[in-house]
Design an enzyme around this catalytic site. Structure first.
Site, PDB file in Angstrom:
ATOM      1  N   TYR A 237       0.638  -1.018  -0.061  1.00 14.74           N
ATOM      2  CA  TYR A 237       0.203  -0.053  -0.044  1.00 14.74           C
ATOM      3  C   TYR A 237       0.922   1.372  -0.121  1.00 14.74           C
ATOM      4  O   TYR A 237       0.638   2.266  -0.930  1.00 14.74           O
ATOM      5  CB  TYR A 237      -0.929   0.237   1.192  1.00 14.74           C
ATOM      6  CG  TYR A 237      -1.499   1.190   1.333  1.00 14.74           C
ATOM      7  CD1 TYR A 237      -2.321   1.813   0.571  1.00 14.74           C
ATOM      8  CD2 TYR A 237      -1.522   1.760   2.688  1.00 14.74           C
ATOM      9  CE1 TYR A 237      -3.175   3.251   0.666  1.00 14.74           C
ATOM     10  CE2 TYR A 237      -2.112   3.177   2.956  1.00 14.74           C
ATOM     11  CZ  TYR A 237      -2.897   3.656   2.019  1.00 14.74           C
ATOM     12  OH  TYR A 237      -3.373   5.027   2.340  1.00 14.74           O
ATOM     13  N   LYS A 241       1.606   4.108  -3.115  1.00  9.48           N
ATOM     14  CA  LYS A 241       1.260   5.161  -2.770  1.00  9.48           C
ATOM     15  C   LYS A 241       2.488   6.345  -3.104  1.00  9.48           C
ATOM     16  O   LYS A 241       2.382   7.284  -3.409  1.00  9.48           O
ATOM     17  CB  LYS A 241       0.446   5.646  -1.341  1.00  9.48           C
ATOM     18  CG  LYS A 241      -0.816   4.987  -1.370  1.00  9.48           C
ATOM     19  CD  LYS A 241      -1.929   5.710  -2.142  1.00  9.48           C
ATOM     20  CE  LYS A 241      -2.379   7.018  -1.599  1.00  9.48           C
ATOM     21  NZ  LYS A 241      -3.403   7.403  -2.458  1.00  9.48           N
TER      22      LYS A 241
END
Length: 491
Positions: A237, A241
């Protein structure tokens, strides 16, 4: 930095919100409609094949939520009129060129009308498939930037990231950008296009080998985790990002772009009412397990700061930043929105809040028995946790393995079930360990400048508050957040 009235700015503006079914997106939409119904248009991009499925998602996942109850009560029969006049549903997908918009007339309308874009589309699963996370969190940012460049009236783009793009940072973590190809551990060679090629090659290889969907899913999860750790990020994640931020920085050119990095987002502090949340979010899963009597031990540093910030404050910071940066591309544009510097909370505080809440308001299980909670055993380092796992579970697993050998696999089912549970716990610990022992605090100097400018300008600070110093954490957790979380015990 001079900031005028947020309400005046929003009037007659057209806003495109991606990831419209997400937690923050819904709160942003509700806020805009409630405080400035004279907004010109809000385009809601929903991942959907067509207008019909977009409408279904809108009804079920957005407007049907009790988040909008205050607005419905305020407007009565005019509520439906407001929605039909102000909202346009846009079926699309930010992981595709032109955001997957197939309706050319609608696409041209958005190009010519949009004043503000807020990119809230993201996959927040720490353990997601790499292909999905890369497509949405990384290349999605690229496609949003490219789309924004075609919007002739665009005044500002807000890209919502996460404070934890810093990985396992320590000390004061600054509001600074990540340069293209930059890693957290000094390993060179990070190339986003090459990451995409690795994914495509791996998928092709798996398909040629005849791998099942479950095997492909696990392979993609493992690939993401290994690529993240190669360059110093703890999970897929935050890695994807961070790469998304790199693309935003590289491609923005003369666009006015704001990167907003919230910390751990929790239920609303005040608006539209205290304690609105959706589902079980991050640290809430620990509270639920504790309230049910299933959390008997905890891995982490009770003296470590856990950076939490109510969702309405994140949305308010977003709206003030929009006004501050409209048509200004040369001033500070990265904002940490959190509490670790100005109003820190410790894991030990959360433990105490949980004990006090579930002692005063214990959960009653389906058998009608009241669950009594107690103080949990805390493992303050990985060595003590590993010793516990070895004594409590691994020795038992070894015993079952020997018994199976002696008794013709009689305990095979029990053995496999225990082994699976141990593997799940081990993977979860691996994923969450960086945050349970997190030693950083998020500098919010830029965010503080934004707050000062809001106070000194014409911003309606009573409506667009985002200073965590006003929060009484005891009151917030005991009377707002934990009662909100406890509702999910009964679901």
């Amino acid at each position: 930095m001079e900031i005028g009235s947020v309400l005046d700015f929003l009037q007659d503006k057209s806003i495109l919100i991606t990831g419209a079914t997400g937690f923050l997106a819904k709160i942003l939409l509700e806020k805009i409609l409630r405080v400035q119904p004279n907004v010109k248009k809000v385009y809601l991009l929903l991942r959907a094949q067509d207008a019909k499925s977009a409408t279904t998602r809108f009804q079920n996942e957005i407007i049907g939520k009790d988040l909008f109850k205050l607005l419905k009560e305020k407007l009565g029969p005019k509520f439906s009129t407001l929605l039909s006049e102000k909202l346009t549903l846009v079926p699309g997908d930010i992981s595709l060129e032109d955001l997957g918009l197939e309706d050319s007339i609608l696409k041209e309308e958005i190009y010519h009308q949009t004043d503000v874009i807020v990119n809230l589309a993201a996959n927040t699963n720490f353990d997601e498939r790499y292909d999905l996370s890369l497509g949405l969190n990384t290349f999605g940012a690229k496609y949003v930037i490219n789309f924004a460049k075609k919007c002739g009236k665009l005044k500002v783009l807000v890209h919502v990231s996460t404070a934890y793009v810093c990985g396992e940072g320590e000390g004061l973590i600054l509001e600074k950008p990540y340069l293209m190809g930059q890693s957290l551990n000094g390993v060179s060679g990070l190339d986003i296009d090459f990451e995409e090629k690795i994914v495509k090659d791996k998928l092709s290889e798996l398909q040629q080998l005849g791998a099942t969907q479950d095997e492909i899913k696990m392979a993609m999860k493992n690939l993401g985790l290994s690529r993240a750790k190669l360059y110093g990020w703890p999970n897929t994640y935050v890695f994807t990002k961070a790469m998304g931020e790199m693309l935003v920085g590289q491609l923005k050119d003369n666009l006015s772009v704001v990167i907003l990095r919230p910390a751990i987002v929790t239920s609303t502090f005040k608006e539209p009412f205290p304690g609105w949340s959706e589902g079980v979010r991050t640290i809430d899963s620990l509270a639920l397990a504790y309230g049910k009597g299933k959390l008997t031990c905890f891995l982490g540093d009770l003296n470590a700061i856990v950076d939490v910030i109510p969702a309405d404050m994140v949305v308010n910071a977003m709206l003030v930043a929009i006004v501050a940066h409209a048509n200004h591309s040369n001033c500070d544009s990265i904002y940490h929105v959190g509490s670790s510097v100005r109003k820190p909370v410790m894991y030990g505080d959360l433990q105490e809040f949980g004990f006090r809440h579930f002692t005063a308001k214990p959960w009653t299980n389906k058998d009608g028995k009241t669950v009594k909670v107690g103080k949990v055993t805390v493992f303050s380092n990985m060595n003590s946790f590993r010793r516990f796992m070895f004594i409590r579970y691994l020795l038992m697993l070894k015993g079952l393995e020997l018994a199976n050998t002696a008794l013709c696999q009689y305990f095979q089912g029990t053995y496999l079930d225990l082994k699976r549970k141990i593997q799940i716990v081990t993977r979860l610990v691996d994923l969450y360990k960086p945050y349970l022992f997190f030693k950083g605090v998020f500098d919010d100097m830029n965010t503080e400048k934004l707050r000062i400018a809001a106070r000194e300008g014409e911003v309606e600070t009573d409506l667009f508050y985002f200073d965590p110093k006003v929060i009484n954490w005891d009151d917030y957790f005991l009377n707002i957040h934990l009662p909100c979380v406890a509702k999910y015990i009964f679901k």
